[in-house]
Enzyme design. Structure first.
Site, PDB file in Angstrom:
ATOM      1  N   PHE A  58      29.730  33.842  28.656  1.00  0.00           N
ATOM      2  CA  PHE A  58      30.454  34.643  29.633  1.00  0.00           C
ATOM      3  C   PHE A  58      31.889  34.172  29.657  1.00  0.00           C
ATOM      4  CE2 PHE A  58      29.172  37.315  33.463  1.00  0.00           C
ATOM      5  CZ  PHE A  58      28.234  38.053  32.784  1.00  0.00           C
ATOM      6  N   GLN A 116      38.872  39.770  43.465  1.00  0.00           N
ATOM      7  CA  GLN A 116      38.650  39.907  42.031  1.00  0.00           C
ATOM      8  C   GLN A 116      38.454  41.361  41.636  1.00  0.00           C
ATOM      9  OE1 GLN A 116      34.923  38.339  39.870  1.00  0.00           O
ATOM     10  NE2 GLN A 116      36.621  37.157  39.019  1.00  0.00           N
ATOM     11  N   HIS A 119      37.172  43.239  38.743  1.00  0.00           N
ATOM     12  CA  HIS A 119      36.419  43.023  37.513  1.00  0.00           C
ATOM     13  C   HIS A 119      37.002  43.952  36.458  1.00  0.00           C
ATOM     14  CE1 HIS A 119      33.133  42.862  34.663  1.00  0.00           C
ATOM     15  NE2 HIS A 119      32.505  41.956  35.382  1.00  0.00           N
ATOM     16  N   LEU A 156      29.723  48.806  37.975  1.00  0.00           N
ATOM     17  CA  LEU A 156      29.986  47.684  37.079  1.00  0.00           C
ATOM     18  C   LEU A 156      29.380  47.811  35.689  1.00  0.00           C
ATOM     19  CD1 LEU A 156      31.439  44.911  37.461  1.00  0.00           C
ATOM     20  CD2 LEU A 156      29.150  43.944  37.292  1.00  0.00           C
ATOM     21  N   GLU A 188      29.912  41.791  32.163  1.00  0.00           N
ATOM     22  CA  GLU A 188      30.648  40.981  31.201  1.00  0.00           C
ATOM     23  C   GLU A 188      29.740  40.549  30.057  1.00  0.00           C
ATOM     24  OE1 GLU A 188      33.309  38.403  33.302  1.00  0.00           O
ATOM     25  OE2 GLU A 188      32.960  36.793  31.882  1.00  0.00           O
ATOM     26  N   ARG A 240      38.501  36.727  34.172  1.00  0.00           N
ATOM     27  CA  ARG A 240      38.572  38.134  34.572  1.00  0.00           C
ATOM     28  C   ARG A 240      39.951  38.598  34.999  1.00  0.00           C
ATOM     29  NH1 ARG A 240      32.807  38.495  37.814  1.00  0.00           N
ATOM     30  NH2 ARG A 240      31.567  38.505  35.897  1.00  0.00           N
ATOM     31  N   HIS A 291      35.689  43.943  43.027  1.00  0.00           N
ATOM     32  CA  HIS A 291      34.360  43.424  42.752  1.00  0.00           C
ATOM     33  C   HIS A 291      33.934  42.290  43.670  1.00  0.00           C
ATOM     34  CE1 HIS A 291      30.921  42.506  40.287  1.00  0.00           C
ATOM     35  NE2 HIS A 291      31.356  41.311  39.964  1.00  0.00           N
ATOM     36  N   ARG A 316      37.176  33.857  40.356  1.00  0.00           N
ATOM     37  CA  ARG A 316      35.817  33.379  40.095  1.00  0.00           C
ATOM     38  C   ARG A 316      35.421  33.666  38.650  1.00  0.00           C
ATOM     39  NH1 ARG A 316      30.567  35.783  40.035  1.00  0.00           N
ATOM     40  NH2 ARG A 316      31.434  37.820  40.531  1.00  0.00           N
TER      41      ARG A 316
HETATM   42  C1  LIG Z   1      27.267  45.083  40.180  1.00  0.00           C
HETATM   43  C2  LIG Z   1      27.458  43.620  40.399  1.00  0.00           C
HETATM   44  C3  LIG Z   1      27.101  42.718  39.403  1.00  0.00           C
HETATM   45  C4  LIG Z   1      27.240  41.348  39.585  1.00  0.00           C
HETATM   46  N1  LIG Z   1      26.850  40.495  38.593  1.00  0.00           N
HETATM   47  C5  LIG Z   1      26.932  39.163  38.805  1.00  0.00           C
HETATM   48  C6  LIG Z   1      26.450  38.242  37.825  1.00  0.00           C
HETATM   49  O1  LIG Z   1      25.944  38.630  36.773  1.00  0.00           O
HETATM   50  N2  LIG Z   1      26.539  36.919  38.081  1.00  0.00           N
HETATM   51  C7  LIG Z   1      27.071  36.455  39.238  1.00  0.00           C
HETATM   52  O2  LIG Z   1      27.083  35.239  39.406  1.00  0.00           O
HETATM   53  N3  LIG Z   1      27.525  37.299  40.188  1.00  0.00           N
HETATM   54  C8  LIG Z   1      27.464  38.634  39.997  1.00  0.00           C
HETATM   55  N4  LIG Z   1      27.927  39.493  40.964  1.00  0.00           N
HETATM   56  C9  LIG Z   1      28.403  38.946  42.233  1.00  0.00           C
HETATM   57  C10 LIG Z   1      27.226  38.570  43.095  1.00  0.00           C
HETATM   58  O3  LIG Z   1      26.153  39.452  42.845  1.00  0.00           O
HETATM   59  C11 LIG Z   1      27.544  38.622  44.585  1.00  0.00           C
HETATM   60  O4  LIG Z   1      28.717  37.941  44.812  1.00  0.00           O
HETATM   61  C12 LIG Z   1      26.427  37.977  45.353  1.00  0.00           C
HETATM   62  O5  LIG Z   1      25.210  38.613  45.069  1.00  0.00           O
HETATM   63  C13 LIG Z   1      26.666  37.956  46.844  1.00  0.00           C
HETATM   64  O6  LIG Z   1      25.516  37.384  47.457  1.00  0.00           O
HETATM   65  P1  LIG Z   1      25.459  37.023  48.982  1.00  0.00           P
HETATM   66  O7  LIG Z   1      24.124  36.411  49.218  1.00  0.00           O
HETATM   67  O8  LIG Z   1      26.661  36.271  49.364  1.00  0.00           O
HETATM   68  O9  LIG Z   1      25.549  38.425  49.711  1.00  0.00           O
HETATM   69  P2  LIG Z   1      24.863  39.836  49.425  1.00  0.00           P
HETATM   70  O10 LIG Z   1      23.862  39.804  48.352  1.00  0.00           O
HETATM   71  O11 LIG Z   1      25.973  40.803  49.354  1.00  0.00           O
HETATM   72  O12 LIG Z   1      24.061  40.071  50.752  1.00  0.00           O
HETATM   73  C14 LIG Z   1      24.700  40.267  51.978  1.00  0.00           C
HETATM   74  C15 LIG Z   1      23.646  40.402  53.038  1.00  0.00           C
HETATM   75  O13 LIG Z   1      24.240  40.390  54.311  1.00  0.00           O
HETATM   76  C16 LIG Z   1      23.758  41.465  55.075  1.00  0.00           C
HETATM   77  N5  LIG Z   1      24.769  41.841  56.044  1.00  0.00           N
HETATM   78  C17 LIG Z   1      26.075  42.123  55.821  1.00  0.00           C
HETATM   79  N6  LIG Z   1      26.681  42.413  56.972  1.00  0.00           N
HETATM   80  C18 LIG Z   1      25.745  42.312  57.951  1.00  0.00           C
HETATM   81  C19 LIG Z   1      25.749  42.511  59.346  1.00  0.00           C
HETATM   82  N7  LIG Z   1      26.856  42.882  59.999  1.00  0.00           N
HETATM   83  N8  LIG Z   1      24.589  42.324  60.017  1.00  0.00           N
HETATM   84  C20 LIG Z   1      23.459  41.975  59.383  1.00  0.00           C
HETATM   85  N9  LIG Z   1      23.407  41.772  58.061  1.00  0.00           N
HETATM   86  C21 LIG Z   1      24.531  41.935  57.358  1.00  0.00           C
HETATM   87  C22 LIG Z   1      23.444  42.521  54.068  1.00  0.00           C
HETATM   88  O14 LIG Z   1      22.527  43.446  54.590  1.00  0.00           O
HETATM   89  C23 LIG Z   1      22.849  41.679  52.960  1.00  0.00           C
HETATM   90  O15 LIG Z   1      21.501  41.416  53.221  1.00  0.00           O
HETATM   91  C24 LIG Z   1      27.786  40.870  40.785  1.00  0.00           C
HETATM   92  C25 LIG Z   1      28.142  41.773  41.784  1.00  0.00           C
HETATM   93  C26 LIG Z   1      27.996  43.129  41.601  1.00  0.00           C
HETATM   94  C27 LIG Z   1      28.409  44.069  42.674  1.00  0.00           C
END
Ligand SMILES: Cc1cc2nc3c(=O)[nH]c(=O)nc-3n(C[C@H](O)[C@H](O)[C@H](O)COP(=O)(O)OP(=O)(O)OC[C@H]3O[C@@H](n4cnc5c(N)ncnc54)[C@H](O)[C@@H]3O)c2cc1C
Ligand code: SF4
Ligand code: SF4
Ligand code: FES
Lengths: 594, 250
Positions: free
Chosen positions: A121, A234, A236, A250, A253, A308, A374, A409
């Protein structure tokens, strides 16, 4: 005040993505009575969409890899603005967290000898991302979800937190509403962990889902927590650009990690023209060397896999210079470089996505791609060891937390961040909560006032919440996007003010049951605050670095390389200050001397 | 811009289909049109979605009677001028508009056995050949859209069976546990418990609709049924298989 449904917990976790689930598992295992709330159904958080993989220096493919190399890559990718201790803990602990996921049921792709396979990556010196094809996030969230539901915690699905509550300086709970019924629910808690993910929805072109409205960033600010690095968003480099309805979705990568290359409209591999001096020593400057690198690590890596921020800016420049594709992107070509069978095996969901949504066969022709909003590098300022914020009892982990990734990142470093710091937050919050003998109190008056305010969008205005949202997204995209300049950002601040004023007159149709228009009106308050924080921090940083590029201040500035921009919400509005970066010990500094 | 003629279910069980004309553009999917409808004519239209790319399984609905993901159904698949009927999944209790109460699935999920893996090798790694986990990985592609649950006649026509029938999505999960090369669960935790497997008469309707292309019947249900017969009639063989692994446990 009408009787309000109330639940008491030691630890309340807000968010059920990778960070929230891992935090809840750990809080529960530490002995805390734990509640978990999320806006969507369980298993649908953003994490489910992650594609390419989870970064961990396990050394399964290149035994030369170790935490020091991963640490160094992460810091350099973040242009040295990262919280060094977070980056160190992350690099050290990620391998154990990946093995733990396997223990709990995750089935990563395998090496020839049966161990976890790792892929290349951007910005990672060695093949380092454990993955399952291009659906790693699904594997991770399902594993954590199945593990969590057997650990005896209460899960509240489709419940949205609207305010954090405090008892004096300390956190004391959260006020939320059920999406289904529109009824309010009060959580009283000794400790609260924010794991609410990102804020991509403040931009028009984004890879984020409806949930990415920056709620956690806003909740933390309103509770008085310090935010850092909010200017770093970021973009992407590779989102879909056509058809219009999928713009921003998306393209992993992993396509480039597995051999895909970027080309402009005349077929030129333009990335060779954009190699920054910081990465020149380790980046191939001929196509032959770049292509050989995939098999031979004595060669220098292809510039297609620069961090990125570099690639996104390069694509932006190519398109601006008129060398873009008909739909305003560039080409990403893997068809001419890898066999159809290989592509379908390594990138099945990309194959599917382009075939079904764009009618493009990626094994036969190139994809059209362009930058998409992203990931938020910035977020709540936390202590590296415990994920504690500046508000006692409030913790933050995952994308909502700031510091780990500095100004940019590296791909794959988010999924690992979620489990490393999710676990740390869960443990520290539980310990803090178990040390308190009684629940802090919540203010009846505040709850009554807030419960009334939440219903206001139902009476007496004329503004459509969907229109307000669209206008905010357009303003941020155009004026606080990939390339920024002071005058445009000032204009954006004006628009944000205007939108906030109009939000006061918002009108939603229908009733309080499962009403997306109403929910959006409530989310708008968060998005406006977050948009303002991004813009004010971006105005303050008068240099270009990582995910923040200024037309009026091109290039980095050494003084700004020594500080975080801190945003703080006070009675008078959002204030911006600068704080010195934490200093790395000498033995780590040595890693950067070669 | 052409107009789409939509018939969308509005309201709860006492609701009705409402006709809408919505402009759409080349390349749009049904979810885009529903969103445009929401933004311009029906601000309170309830619909679930997250990824808009077929990855999260949130946006399931019955379009012209067929359960599909709204985000993966392109407008080009309809004849121009055709009326497009968008209805909520029928098997689950309706909440409002296109949103149903799928909580039953989450209750079933809590009854599923957890994987119990054998200890790792001395160096801390677990070794599994890719070929031995290909099928497992197929099971783990499930995005929990519950479309297979929606079409399965065992519960669609007989909601009372929900008490004793886990449904195809969860047979896939059971197969995942039962066929994992390193799983150490005793047979009674997985197949012999049954989870209502006997109600399934292999109509394959679930396989036909799975947006992830999981071969639910051929690769999960039928092998589970076979295994169940084996375990039931030959407890010794079952024990040997669990302790020593190997055999058909691939
Ligand atoms: C398409 C895509 C591909 C990606 N690919 C990669 C990858 O290959 N490798 C990598 O390392 N990263 C990748 N990323 C980045 C990574 O997926 C995210 O940064 C990461 O999943 C975020 O996880 P999190 O647990 O912080 O929050 P999230 O998974 O975004 O979860 C947030 C949670 O908070 C809850 N929430 C939000 N606001 C409230 C509220 N007010 N009240 C109650 N609940 C709330 C939501 O319901 C959800 O359950 C990718 C992102 C995207 C969009
Ligand atoms: S094959 Fe079995 S599980 Fe699948 S739809 Fe038919 S009866 Fe239901
Ligand atoms: S098995 Fe297929 S149809 Fe059933 S829930 Fe999973 S992805 Fe959906
Ligand atoms: S929105 Fe995720 S599957 Fe349709």
């Amino acid at each position: 005040m009408a009787e309000i449904e109330t639940h008491d917990y030691d630890v309340l976790v807000i968010g059920a993505g990778g960070a929230g689930l891992r935090a809840a598992v750990e809080a529960s295992a530490t002995g805390a009575r734990t509640g978990l709330v999320c806006k969507s159904l369980l298993g649908k958080a953003h994490t489910v969409m992650a594609e390419g993989g989870i970064a961990a220096a396990m050394g399964n493919v290149y035994s030369e890899d170790n935490w020091q190399v991963h640490f160094r890559d992460t810091m350099r990718g973040g242009k040295m603005l990262n919280n060094w201790r977070m980056a160190q803990l992350h690099a050290q602990e990620a391998p154990a967290r990946v093995m733990e996921l396997e223990e709990w049921g995750a089935l990563f792709d395998r090496t020839e000898d049966g161990r976890i396979l790792q892929r290349d990556f951007g910005g990672h010196r060695y093949a380092r991302l454990a993955h399952v094809g291009d659906r790693t996030g699904l594997e991770m969230i399902r594993t954590l979800q199945q593990h969590a539901v057997h650990r005896g915690m209460d899960v509240y699905q489709e419940v949205t937190v609207n305010r954090l509550l405090k008892d004096g300086d300390r956190i004391s709970g959260a006020l939320a509403y059920y999406r289904e019924s529109g009824r309010m629910v009060l959580f009283r808690a000794k400790a609260v962990i924010l794991a609410t993910g990102g804020l991509g929805k403040v931009f028009a072109i984004t890879s984020n889902s409806w949930e990415g409205t920056g709620d956690g960033h806003s909740l933390a600010m309103q509770a008085g927590a310090d935010m850092i690095d909010m200017e770093f968003v970021q973009f992407h480099p590779t989102g879909m650009v056509w058809p219009p309805s999928v713009r921003g979705i998306l393209v992993t990568e992993g396509v480039r990690g597995d051999g895909g290359t970027l080309k402009n409209a005349s077929g030129e591999r333009f990335m060779f023209n954009y190699i920054p001096s910081m990465f020149a020593a380790e980046t191939a400057d001929t196509e032959a060397e770049a292509d050989a690198w995939y098999e031979d690590r004595t060669k220098r890596r292809t510039p297609d896999l620069l961090p990125r921020d570099e690639v996104a800016r390069a694509i932006n420049s190519e398109v601006k210079a008129g060398r873009g594709t008909p739909h305003g992107g560039v080409y990403l070509d893997i068809a001419s470089r890898r066999s159809s069978e290989y592509i379908k095996r390594r990138l099945p969901s990309m194959y599917h996505q382009f075939m079904q949504l764009a009618g493009v066969d990626i094994t036969a022709g190139p994809m059209e791609v362009g930058p998409t909003a992203h990931y938020a590098m910035g977020g709540v300022k936390v202590d590296a060891e415990t994920a504690a914020t500046t508000v006692p009892g409030l913790y933050a982990a995952g994308e909502v937390a700031g510091g780990m990734h500095g100004s940019n990142r590296l791909g794959g470093n988010s999924l690992s961040d979620l489990v490393v710091f999710g676990r740390r937050a869960g443990e520290a919050a539980a310990q803090y909560a178990l040390g308190l003998s009684t629940l802090p109190s919540v203010s009846e008056g505040e709850i009554a006032e807030r419960s009334a305010a939440i219903l206001k969008p139902f009476d007496g205005g004329k503004e459509n919440p969907y229109t307000l949202h669209r206008e905010l997204q357009d303003a941020m995209q155009e004026e606080v996007g990939i390339i920024r300049t002071n005058s445009e950002m000032q204009s954006a601040l004006g628009k944000i003010d205007n939108l906030r004023e109009r939000l006061g007159h918002v009108q939603v149709e229908g009733n309080i049951q499962y009403n997306p228009g109403w929910h959006l009106a409530l989310d708008m308050e968060h998005m406006l605050l977050v948009a303002e924080a991004i813009t004010r921090a971006a105005v303050e940083r008068k240099e270009s670095r990582g995910g923040h590029t200024r037309d009026d201040f091109p290039g980095p500035n050494a003084d700004f390389g020594k500080v975080n921009v801190v945003v703080r919400h006070t009675a008078g509005g959002l204030g911006v200050t600068q704080e010195p970066l934490p200093q790395m010990p000498d033995e780590l500094k040595k890693l950067f001397e070669e | 811009m052409p107009n789409a003629h939509l018939k969308v279910w509005r309201g709860d069980t006492g609701g009705a289909y409402v006709d809408y004309d919505v402009e759409y553009e080349e390349g749009m999917v049904v979810l885009d049109v529903v969103h445009r409808l929401q933004a311009t004519q029906a601000g309170d239209l309830a619909v679930r979605w997250n990824c808009k790319a077929g990855k999260c399984g949130s946006c399931s609905a019955e379009i012209n009677g067929k359960p599909v993901l709204q985000c993966m159904t392109r407008m080009e698949t309809f004849i121009p001028g055709e009326t497009i009927t968008v209805a909520p999944l029928k098997t689950f209790p309706l909440i409002r508009d296109l949103v149903t109460d799928v909580s039953w699935n989450y209750r079933v999920a809590e009854t599923m056995p957890e994987l119990k893996l054998s200890a790792p090798d001395a160096d801390g790694h677990r070794r599994m050949a890719q070929i031995d986990i290909d099928r497992e990985q197929e099971f783990r592609k499930c995005i929990e859209c519950y479309i297979c649950q929606d079409v399965c006649h065992v519960i669609r026509d007989h909601p009372e069976n929900m008490e004793k029938f886990a449904g195809p999505r969860f047979f896939v999960q059971l197969a995942n546990v039962s066929m994992h090369p390193l799983d150490q669960n005793p047979a009674k935790a997985t197949v012999s418990h049954g989870f209502g497997l006997d109600y399934c008469n292999i109509t394959k309707c679930c396989t036909d609709v799975c947006p992830e292309g999981i071969h639910i019947t051929d690769n999960a249900i039928i092998p589970l049924k076979e295994r169940r017969v084996d375990e039931y009639y030959d407890p010794v063989k079952a024990l040997v298989r669990k302790v020593f692994g190997g055999g058909d446990k691939k």
